[in-house]
Each structure stands twice: as C-alpha cells, then as structure tokens.
Design a protein around this motif. Structure first.
Motif, PDB file in Angstrom:
ATOM      1  N   LEU A 141       0.796  -1.218   0.000  1.00 55.78           N
ATOM      2  CA  LEU A 141       0.000   0.000   0.000  1.00 55.78           C
ATOM      3  C   LEU A 141       0.833   1.275   0.000  1.00 55.78           C
ATOM      4  O   LEU A 141       0.311   2.355  -0.286  1.00 55.78           O
ATOM      5  CB  LEU A 141      -0.952   0.003   1.199  1.00 55.78           C
ATOM      6  N   THR A 142       2.124   1.169   0.320  1.00 53.90           N
ATOM      7  CA  THR A 142       3.011   2.327   0.237  1.00 53.90           C
ATOM      8  C   THR A 142       3.474   2.491  -1.212  1.00 53.90           C
ATOM      9  O   THR A 142       3.997   1.546  -1.802  1.00 53.90           O
ATOM     10  CB  THR A 142       4.237   2.151   1.146  1.00 53.90           C
ATOM     11  N   PRO A 143       3.292   3.650  -1.824  1.00 52.76           N
ATOM     12  CA  PRO A 143       3.716   3.831  -3.215  1.00 52.76           C
ATOM     13  C   PRO A 143       5.212   3.555  -3.381  1.00 52.76           C
ATOM     14  O   PRO A 143       6.020   3.987  -2.549  1.00 52.76           O
ATOM     15  CB  PRO A 143       3.401   5.310  -3.493  1.00 52.76           C
ATOM     16  N   PRO A 144       5.601   2.819  -4.432  1.00 51.60           N
ATOM     17  CA  PRO A 144       7.022   2.496  -4.644  1.00 51.60           C
ATOM     18  C   PRO A 144       7.912   3.725  -4.686  1.00 51.60           C
ATOM     19  O   PRO A 144       9.064   3.688  -4.246  1.00 51.60           O
ATOM     20  CB  PRO A 144       7.013   1.760  -5.990  1.00 51.60           C
ATOM     21  N   GLU A 145       7.383   4.843  -5.221  1.00 54.82           N
ATOM     22  CA  GLU A 145       8.209   6.050  -5.304  1.00 54.82           C
ATOM     23  C   GLU A 145       8.555   6.614  -3.931  1.00 54.82           C
ATOM     24  O   GLU A 145       9.579   7.284  -3.764  1.00 54.82           O
ATOM     25  CB  GLU A 145       7.520   7.127  -6.143  1.00 54.82           C
ATOM     26  N   VAL A 146       7.714   6.313  -2.937  1.00 53.40           N
ATOM     27  CA  VAL A 146       8.027   6.762  -1.574  1.00 53.40           C
ATOM     28  C   VAL A 146       9.223   5.990  -1.035  1.00 53.40           C
ATOM     29  O   VAL A 146      10.149   6.577  -0.458  1.00 53.40           O
ATOM     30  CB  VAL A 146       6.805   6.579  -0.649  1.00 53.40           C
ATOM     31  N   PHE A 147       9.225   4.648  -1.217  1.00 55.49           N
ATOM     32  CA  PHE A 147      10.392   3.857  -0.815  1.00 55.49           C
ATOM     33  C   PHE A 147      11.636   4.313  -1.574  1.00 55.49           C
ATOM     34  O   PHE A 147      12.713   4.461  -0.992  1.00 55.49           O
ATOM     35  CB  PHE A 147      10.143   2.375  -1.095  1.00 55.49           C
ATOM     36  N   ALA A 148      11.491   4.513  -2.880  1.00 58.54           N
ATOM     37  CA  ALA A 148      12.638   4.884  -3.714  1.00 58.54           C
ATOM     38  C   ALA A 148      13.249   6.202  -3.251  1.00 58.54           C
ATOM     39  O   ALA A 148      14.476   6.317  -3.098  1.00 58.54           O
ATOM     40  CB  ALA A 148      12.214   4.980  -5.176  1.00 58.54           C
ATOM     41  N   HIS A 149      12.413   7.207  -3.039  1.00 60.18           N
ATOM     42  CA  HIS A 149      12.933   8.521  -2.641  1.00 60.18           C
ATOM     43  C   HIS A 149      13.487   8.509  -1.220  1.00 60.18           C
ATOM     44  O   HIS A 149      14.573   9.026  -0.957  1.00 60.18           O
ATOM     45  CB  HIS A 149      11.823   9.571  -2.751  1.00 60.18           C
ATOM     46  N   THR A 150      12.746   7.864  -0.310  1.00 65.91           N
ATOM     47  CA  THR A 150      13.138   7.896   1.102  1.00 65.91           C
ATOM     48  C   THR A 150      14.452   7.173   1.359  1.00 65.91           C
ATOM     49  O   THR A 150      15.281   7.637   2.134  1.00 65.91           O
ATOM     50  CB  THR A 150      12.028   7.269   1.969  1.00 65.91           C
ATOM     51  N   TYR A 151      14.661   6.038   0.673  1.00 68.54           N
ATOM     52  CA  TYR A 151      15.828   5.209   0.952  1.00 68.54           C
ATOM     53  C   TYR A 151      16.850   5.193  -0.183  1.00 68.54           C
ATOM     54  O   TYR A 151      17.774   4.385  -0.173  1.00 68.54           O
ATOM     55  CB  TYR A 151      15.379   3.773   1.256  1.00 68.54           C
ATOM     56  N   CYS A 152      16.669   6.094  -1.166  1.00 70.93           N
ATOM     57  CA  CYS A 152      17.587   6.184  -2.306  1.00 70.93           C
ATOM     58  C   CYS A 152      17.701   4.837  -3.015  1.00 70.93           C
ATOM     59  O   CYS A 152      18.785   4.274  -3.190  1.00 70.93           O
ATOM     60  CB  CYS A 152      18.973   6.674  -1.845  1.00 70.93           C
ATOM     61  N   LEU A 153      16.553   4.322  -3.423  1.00 66.45           N
ATOM     62  CA  LEU A 153      16.473   3.032  -4.102  1.00 66.45           C
ATOM     63  C   LEU A 153      15.933   3.222  -5.518  1.00 66.45           C
ATOM     64  O   LEU A 153      15.414   4.287  -5.865  1.00 66.45           O
ATOM     65  CB  LEU A 153      15.563   2.078  -3.320  1.00 66.45           C
ATOM     66  N   ASP A 154      16.050   2.185  -6.322  1.00 65.52           N
ATOM     67  CA  ASP A 154      15.557   2.219  -7.686  1.00 65.52           C
ATOM     68  C   ASP A 154      14.066   1.875  -7.704  1.00 65.52           C
ATOM     69  O   ASP A 154      13.672   0.784  -7.278  1.00 65.52           O
ATOM     70  CB  ASP A 154      16.332   1.224  -8.553  1.00 65.52           C
ATOM     71  N   LYS A 155      13.244   2.798  -8.198  1.00 63.15           N
ATOM     72  CA  LYS A 155      11.797   2.600  -8.189  1.00 63.15           C
ATOM     73  C   LYS A 155      11.399   1.357  -8.985  1.00 63.15           C
ATOM     74  O   LYS A 155      10.536   0.583  -8.561  1.00 63.15           O
ATOM     75  CB  LYS A 155      11.097   3.833  -8.743  1.00 63.15           C
ATOM     76  N   GLY A 156      12.016   1.150 -10.128  1.00 59.87           N
ATOM     77  CA  GLY A 156      11.670  -0.001 -10.958  1.00 59.87           C
ATOM     78  C   GLY A 156      11.956  -1.314 -10.265  1.00 59.87           C
ATOM     79  O   GLY A 156      11.161  -2.261 -10.359  1.00 59.87           O
ATOM     80  N   GLN A 157      13.088  -1.394  -9.577  1.00 62.51           N
ATOM     81  CA  GLN A 157      13.426  -2.618  -8.861  1.00 62.51           C
ATOM     82  C   GLN A 157      12.452  -2.859  -7.720  1.00 62.51           C
ATOM     83  O   GLN A 157      12.075  -4.010  -7.452  1.00 62.51           O
ATOM     84  CB  GLN A 157      14.856  -2.530  -8.342  1.00 62.51           C
ATOM     85  N   ILE A 158      12.039  -1.793  -7.045  1.00 63.24           N
ATOM     86  CA  ILE A 158      11.067  -1.938  -5.960  1.00 63.24           C
ATOM     87  C   ILE A 158       9.737  -2.444  -6.512  1.00 63.24           C
ATOM     88  O   ILE A 158       9.126  -3.371  -5.963  1.00 63.24           O
ATOM     89  CB  ILE A 158      10.866  -0.605  -5.221  1.00 63.24           C
ATOM     90  N   GLN A 159       9.271  -1.851  -7.601  1.00 61.65           N
ATOM     91  CA  GLN A 159       8.016  -2.286  -8.210  1.00 61.65           C
ATOM     92  C   GLN A 159       8.065  -3.750  -8.613  1.00 61.65           C
ATOM     93  O   GLN A 159       7.123  -4.510  -8.376  1.00 61.65           O
ATOM     94  CB  GLN A 159       7.695  -1.418  -9.419  1.00 61.65           C
ATOM     95  N   GLN A 160       9.186  -4.155  -9.201  1.00 61.92           N
ATOM     96  CA  GLN A 160       9.326  -5.544  -9.629  1.00 61.92           C
ATOM     97  C   GLN A 160       9.348  -6.490  -8.435  1.00 61.92           C
ATOM     98  O   GLN A 160       8.748  -7.567  -8.464  1.00 61.92           O
ATOM     99  CB  GLN A 160      10.606  -5.706 -10.452  1.00 61.92           C
ATOM    100  N   ALA A 161      10.051  -6.070  -7.374  1.00 62.65           N
ATOM    101  CA  ALA A 161      10.174  -6.930  -6.200  1.00 62.65           C
ATOM    102  C   ALA A 161       8.848  -7.107  -5.475  1.00 62.65           C
ATOM    103  O   ALA A 161       8.567  -8.169  -4.916  1.00 62.65           O
ATOM    104  CB  ALA A 161      11.218  -6.358  -5.251  1.00 62.65           C
ATOM    105  N   LEU A 162       8.001  -6.076  -5.497  1.00 61.45           N
ATOM    106  CA  LEU A 162       6.774  -6.102  -4.691  1.00 61.45           C
ATOM    107  C   LEU A 162       5.518  -6.392  -5.499  1.00 61.45           C
ATOM    108  O   LEU A 162       4.430  -6.500  -4.922  1.00 61.45           O
ATOM    109  CB  LEU A 162       6.599  -4.763  -3.963  1.00 61.45           C
TER     110      LEU A 162
END
Length: 209
Positions: A141-162
């Motif tokens: 339920l947390t938007p991937p872009e929030v994880f990406a920005h907050t933790y300096c992660l790749d948004k695409g990789q987060i989306q794929q992983a989740l």
C-alpha cells in the motif's frame, strides 16, 4: 481494554465454542488460523485468541499489534519467535517447544515460523478487539516512489520486487512462490543460539549476515 456488559441470567448466553467453526485465514490444509473473539463467544471478556497451525518453513508474516500485548504458547512442534526491541534496536529470536511461551509487548514488530511440521500455537491477546498492521499491507500500500525517494532506491526494482504482493499474506511464503535470491532456512531460523539462554539477539544492522 473494552468492557462488555453481559446479562449472565440470559439462558441464551454461551460459555463454550468450537474454534474449528471460525476460520480466520487459510493458506492450505496444513497452514491455517482459527479465531476466537467476542463475535464468536460474547462471554469471552477482554481476551482475543488465534489458533495457529503451521508446517515447517511457514511464517506468520512480520506485523505488530497497536492495542495489545501478545502471549504465544506452543502446543506442539517447534517455533522460532522473532521480535525487534525498539528500545535497543536488537532482533531477538526465541525458540519454544510444547508448554513454553513467549511474550510480545504491545506495538513490537514480530513474526514467528515453524521449524517442524504439525506445529500448533495459540496466540493470546489482552484485548477483545485486536488491531494488527501486517507487513505485506505496508509493502503493497506504500507507493514504490516513496520507498525509492526515502531510501535512495531504484523505483523499478522496488516495483518488480513487490508486484506479486497483491493481498495480505498472513502466512508466507505464498503457495505459488518461486523465490529467487532469498535467504535460506538456515540463515533465517536455524542458527545456533548464544548460551546460556534459550534465545539470542542480533543487531538490527545488518539483520542477516
């Protein structure tokens, strides 16, 4: 704590219940949870109970209860209960066998796994209306872009992983899981314990080495 006024003179009041009649969650025939609360038994008072059955390697996913402490009682099998102490930032893992218990303070992030087949535990709470925040809901339920920005992660990789987390997991891994690159059972649950106690603690960073 919720106080319920009961009319104990009412001949329709019930004082027993068959938990097999109240399923909370089903993964498969060996991994499921029954529930007992005031909806099932009005005379239960300020108590809530989950009746958990697990086979080896199955995990009640990371979660916390915002309004209750928890007591985990092992009936059969063997369970590893893991919790994060927010005061020390340590991960504590406790192995329990039949007739042994673990307490989880209110609000602590925790999870537990079965080490052997036919593991059966009761989780008991000091409230009649249990509030639970499941880890899978936080992730999906947390938007991937929030994880990406907050933790300096790749948004695409987060989306794929989740992307495979489409609903609340509760007992993982999912039946259709084709996990790659995950840690083994030995890394997660089977590591030796530090003597002399029945538990060991590990620092939060990194969680697994």
């Amino acid at each position: 704590m919720v106080t319920r006024l009961m009319d104990y003179k009412n001949p329709d009041s019930h004082y027993s219940y068959d938990l097999k009649q109240s399923r909370f969650f089903t993964k498969n025939k060996a991994n499921y949870i029954n529930v007992l609360g005031p909806e099932q038994l009005r005379t239960i008072g300020d108590v809530f109970l989950l009746d958990v059955f697990l086979s080896a390697g199955n995990v009640v996913e990371p979660h916390y209860h915002s309004n209750a402490s928890e007591l985990i009682y092992c009936i059969s099998g063997e369970t590893i209960v893991s919790m994060i102490n927010p005061s020390t930032n340590e991960l504590k893992n406790i192995r329990i066998h039949p007739q042994q218990v673990v307490t989880i303070p209110q609000g602590w992030w925790h999870y537990f796994a079965a080490n052997v087949d036919n593991t059966h535990v009761l989780t008991i709470y000091d409230t009649s209306e249990l509030d639970t925040v499941w880890g899978s809901d936080v992730l999906r339920l947390t938007p991937p872009e929030v994880f990406a920005h907050t933790y300096c992660l790749d948004k695409g990789q987060i989306q794929q992983a989740l992307q495979s987390i489409g609903e609340t997991v509760i007992i993982g891994p999912p039946v259709d899981c084709k996990q790659k690159g995950g840690y083994s059972k030995e890394q997660a649950y089977y590591q030796p314990y530090d003597p002399p106690g029945p538990y060991y603690t590990r620092p939060m960073t990194p969680p697994y080495n």
